[in-house]
Design a protein around this motif. Structure first.
Motif, PDB file in Angstrom:
ATOM      1  N   SER A  12       1.509   8.911   4.731  1.00  0.00           N
ATOM      2  CA  SER A  12       1.652   9.351   6.113  1.00  0.00           C
ATOM      3  C   SER A  12       2.815  10.322   6.258  1.00  0.00           C
ATOM      4  N   VAL A  47       0.317   3.700   2.202  1.00  0.00           N
ATOM      5  CA  VAL A  47       0.028   4.353   3.482  1.00  0.00           C
ATOM      6  C   VAL A  47       1.283   4.999   4.053  1.00  0.00           C
ATOM      7  N   SER A  64       0.839  -1.188   0.000  1.00  0.00           N
ATOM      8  CA  SER A  64       0.000   0.000   0.000  1.00  0.00           C
ATOM      9  C   SER A  64       0.876   1.241   0.000  1.00  0.00           C
TER      10      SER A  64
END
Length: 261
Positions: free
Chosen positions: A194, A190, A188
């Motif tokens: 982030s 993420v 992913s």
């Protein structure tokens, strides 16, 4: 699949607050993972290259998540898997072509010596059995042999997937190369998203003059503090904090005096 099972459990828990929260979470989940035929194909292939799962577990999961289109998805996965395997096989064949030529002359000489040592009446039978064995091996590809074997019975958290492929690379050289490439892809975005979000909170409209070096230092320090397992004792920093507060107080007094003057 685990998230899907959690949602089902939460929706049947009887708590109205949790049920309401689960409905909102499921909307976000369906936005990204609600259509099985639009999910990145490599996500499915990564499951197949786990010897504890393979195709049978993937088929179970697809039917659990997308029962209405499960058959179409599995056909698409099987097609893409074999196409990718054929691509890797063709590349490997070019590399091994020269090696095969160098060993073919030796094999031919040894087979002629064996044939000459036997009676001519048995040569035809020998050639037949040799051809039959060769056809049998060729008809069952490396991919078919891997999928045909039983799944690994090892659900330990210490199971090293890459180590398994390294140990079994002599049996599955082409599949080992595929597994190395596929399993190296991040599952992913993420982590990167982030990082961008954290940077945006550090460098905002009120802190627009920070240098890139200072932004990097702040982001890294925050990350290190969050991942640190050591307990921070605030008493050890009381004197330092008091000094900082005194400096801020003196600075504020100086600014106020200048504004009044």
């Amino acid at each position: 699949m685990d998230v899907h099972c959690l949602f089902d459990g939460w929706q049947d828990c009887g708590d109205l607050d949790i049920i309401s929260m689960t409905s909102k979470m499921k909307e976000k989940y369906n936005k990204y993972l609600g259509e099985g035929n639009k999910i990145n194909m490599l996500v499915y292939l990564a499951v197949i290259f786990d010897p504890r799962c393979k195709m049978s577990f993937l088929d179970f999961g697809v039917n659990l998540l997308f029962p209405n289109v499960a058959n179409d998805i599995m056909k698409m996965i099987d097609k893409e898997l074999h196409c990718l395997f054929n691509e890797y096989s063709s590349n490997a064949g070019r590399i091994e072509l020269f090696e095969g030529r160098s060993s073919s002359s030796t094999n031919r000489c040894s087979s002629m010596e064996i044939d000459q040592s036997k009676m001519k009446t048995g040569l035809a039978k020998q050639k037949y059995l040799k051809k039959k064995k060769q056809v049998g091996l060729e008809s069952k590809s490396e991919l078919d042999r891997y999928l045909g074997e039983d799944e690994e019975v090892n659900n330990s958290s210490s199971f090293d997937l890459l180590l398994w492929w390294k140990m079994n690379s002599p049996r599955f050289p082409i599949l080992a190369q595929m597994a190395r490439d596929i399993l190296a892809i991040p599952i992913s975005t993420v982590a990167s998203e982030s990082a961008f979000s954290t940077g945006g909170r550090v460098l905002d409209s009120f802190r627009s003059s920070l240098t890139p070096l200072m932004v990097e230092a702040l982001v890294c320090t925050q990350d290190w503090l969050q991942k640190s397992n050591d307990v921070i004792n605030l008493e050890d920093y009381v004197d330092e904090l008091q000094t900082m507060e005194d400096d801020v107080s003196r600075l504020s007094t100086t600014i106020e005096a200048k504004e009044e003057s």
